[in-house]
Each structure stands twice: as C-alpha cells, then as structure tokens.
Design a protein around this motif. Structure first.
Motif, PDB file in Angstrom:
ATOM      1  N   LEU A  76       0.831  -1.207   0.000  1.00 42.68           N
ATOM      2  CA  LEU A  76       0.000   0.000   0.000  1.00 42.68           C
ATOM      3  C   LEU A  76       0.870   1.264   0.000  1.00 42.68           C
ATOM      4  O   LEU A  76       0.486   2.297  -0.521  1.00 42.68           O
ATOM      5  CB  LEU A  76      -0.909  -0.006   1.221  1.00 42.68           C
ATOM      6  N   HIS A  77       2.081   1.144   0.557  1.00 44.63           N
ATOM      7  CA  HIS A  77       2.992   2.278   0.646  1.00 44.63           C
ATOM      8  C   HIS A  77       4.017   2.323  -0.482  1.00 44.63           C
ATOM      9  O   HIS A  77       4.558   3.386  -0.773  1.00 44.63           O
ATOM     10  CB  HIS A  77       3.756   2.232   1.971  1.00 44.63           C
ATOM     11  N   LEU A  78       4.267   1.166  -1.115  1.00 42.51           N
ATOM     12  CA  LEU A  78       5.422   1.058  -2.008  1.00 42.51           C
ATOM     13  C   LEU A  78       5.103   0.676  -3.449  1.00 42.51           C
ATOM     14  O   LEU A  78       5.937   0.884  -4.330  1.00 42.51           O
ATOM     15  CB  LEU A  78       6.404   0.026  -1.429  1.00 42.51           C
ATOM     16  N   ASN A  79       3.939   0.131  -3.692  1.00 44.83           N
ATOM     17  CA  ASN A  79       3.631  -0.408  -5.023  1.00 44.83           C
ATOM     18  C   ASN A  79       2.427   0.321  -5.626  1.00 44.83           C
ATOM     19  O   ASN A  79       1.283   0.086  -5.219  1.00 44.83           O
ATOM     20  CB  ASN A  79       3.346  -1.911  -4.903  1.00 44.83           C
ATOM     21  N   PRO A  80       2.658   1.200  -6.605  1.00 36.71           N
ATOM     22  CA  PRO A  80       1.544   1.959  -7.206  1.00 36.71           C
ATOM     23  C   PRO A  80       0.462   1.072  -7.824  1.00 36.71           C
ATOM     24  O   PRO A  80      -0.723   1.417  -7.758  1.00 36.71           O
ATOM     25  CB  PRO A  80       2.222   2.820  -8.274  1.00 36.71           C
ATOM     26  N   PRO A  86      -8.948   1.786  -1.864  1.00 34.92           N
ATOM     27  CA  PRO A  86      -9.799   2.989  -1.880  1.00 34.92           C
ATOM     28  C   PRO A  86      -9.004   4.284  -2.088  1.00 34.92           C
ATOM     29  O   PRO A  86      -9.580   5.288  -2.509  1.00 34.92           O
ATOM     30  CB  PRO A  86     -10.455   2.989  -0.488  1.00 34.92           C
ATOM     31  N   PHE A  87      -7.683   4.238  -1.823  1.00 33.21           N
ATOM     32  CA  PHE A  87      -6.863   5.448  -1.941  1.00 33.21           C
ATOM     33  C   PHE A  87      -6.384   5.705  -3.376  1.00 33.21           C
ATOM     34  O   PHE A  87      -5.993   6.815  -3.704  1.00 33.21           O
ATOM     35  CB  PHE A  87      -5.663   5.369  -0.997  1.00 33.21           C
ATOM     36  N   LYS A  88      -6.372   4.677  -4.204  1.00 33.14           N
ATOM     37  CA  LYS A  88      -6.029   4.741  -5.632  1.00 33.14           C
ATOM     38  C   LYS A  88      -4.564   5.065  -5.926  1.00 33.14           C
ATOM     39  O   LYS A  88      -4.147   5.092  -7.066  1.00 33.14           O
ATOM     40  CB  LYS A  88      -6.912   5.757  -6.378  1.00 33.14           C
ATOM     41  N   ARG A  89      -3.774   5.337  -4.872  1.00 37.93           N
ATOM     42  CA  ARG A  89      -2.340   5.588  -5.038  1.00 37.93           C
ATOM     43  C   ARG A  89      -1.666   5.292  -3.704  1.00 37.93           C
ATOM     44  O   ARG A  89      -2.340   5.204  -2.674  1.00 37.93           O
ATOM     45  CB  ARG A  89      -2.079   7.019  -5.482  1.00 37.93           C
ATOM     46  N   PRO A  90      -0.348   5.123  -3.705  1.00 38.10           N
ATOM     47  CA  PRO A  90       0.333   4.810  -2.444  1.00 38.10           C
ATOM     48  C   PRO A  90       0.141   5.913  -1.401  1.00 38.10           C
ATOM     49  O   PRO A  90       0.102   7.103  -1.739  1.00 38.10           O
ATOM     50  CB  PRO A  90       1.807   4.711  -2.848  1.00 38.10           C
ATOM     51  N   ILE A  91      -0.009   5.472  -0.169  1.00 39.64           N
ATOM     52  CA  ILE A  91      -0.078   6.407   0.952  1.00 39.64           C
ATOM     53  C   ILE A  91       1.182   6.213   1.796  1.00 39.64           C
ATOM     54  O   ILE A  91       1.810   5.160   1.758  1.00 39.64           O
ATOM     55  CB  ILE A  91      -1.347   6.205   1.807  1.00 39.64           C
ATOM     56  N   ILE A  92       1.548   7.256   2.537  1.00 38.43           N
ATOM     57  CA  ILE A  92       2.706   7.086   3.411  1.00 38.43           C
ATOM     58  C   ILE A  92       2.275   6.324   4.660  1.00 38.43           C
ATOM     59  O   ILE A  92       1.089   6.286   5.012  1.00 38.43           O
ATOM     60  CB  ILE A  92       3.361   8.432   3.772  1.00 38.43           C
TER      61      ILE A  92
END
Length: 135
Positions: free
Chosen positions: A33-37, A44-50
């Motif tokens: 979730l943090h490292l793989n686009p 639900p975030f559609k892009r990596p989150i920190i």
C-alpha cells in the motif's frame, strides 16, 4: 521560556517517496500500500499512501527539538489517523498546549496535522511529556 496553556507552534513539512522507502527499510513495514503503485491503485486510496507512523514522526521531531524542545521526555502519545497522507504533499502540524502540571513538570500537547491544500486534518494526537525547565 516556560510553556503556558494555549501556547501554539506550527511547522510545515512534506515527505518524498525516498522517505517512504527509507522508513519501510528501517521498520520492515513493506506493505505494498505504501510502495507499489499498481497494488495501491486497487485500494480505496487509488495511489500509495505514506505510513501513518511516518506521518506521525513529525510529532517526535517537534516535541524533541523545537516545542518545547531539547530536554523533552515523552511519557505517552495517542494518535488518530483520520485521512491518508501522500508523498510530495504539503502538510502543516499545529501543536497546542492543553494542560500543564508544574509540580511534576508534565504537560499535554495536542498535535494536529493538516493537508495544506484541503485544510483537512489527517492525523491528530496528544503527547504527554516531561520537561524540567519549560514546565
């Protein structure tokens, strides 16, 4: 200078993808979730989150070095992760002194992280700390 109830401190910051990678390597939290686009696109975030704790690390930076600063000793910390945080996004954290116990040199400081663009709170929590000179 001694802290007083209601005193505030603000700090602006941002994290890069390199920061996220370094945090993942340091902690071992390699959640895609943090490292793989590609993976993050399916969430639900559609892009990596920190990492939530990377975003919250600004608390220890400010409490330990700026407000109240050197000499601070963490006794406790609460966090609420209300919204995701993203790389290369401007954030502002606002700290507000909520309570002080001068006899024990302890206090509680509310921290709130805001997305600068939306003005929405992403993370908030209360730091409980000791500081012999400033409380």
């Amino acid at each position: 200078m001694k802290l007083s109830i209601g005193d505030t401190y603000e700090y602006e910051f941002r994290f890069s993808q390199d920061d996220v990678i370094a945090f993942a390597q340091l902690t071992g939290d390699d959640n895609p979730l943090h490292l793989n686009p590609d993976y993050a696109a399916t969430t639900p975030f559609k892009r990596p989150i920190i990492h939530g704790m990377l975003g919250a690390s600004v608390f220890t930076k400010i409490i330990g070095t700026r407000f109240p600063g050197y000499g601070s000793i963490y006794v406790g910390q609460t966090f609420q992760f209300l919204r995701p945080m993203f790389v290369d996004t401007d954030y502002k954290v606002k700290f507000t002194v909520q309570s002080l116990n001068p006899e024990k040199h302890t206090g509680e400081i509310l921290g709130e992280v805001f997305d600068v663009t939306t003005g929405k709170i992403t993370t908030k929590g209360v730091a409980t700390l000791m500081h012999k000179e400033k409380i």
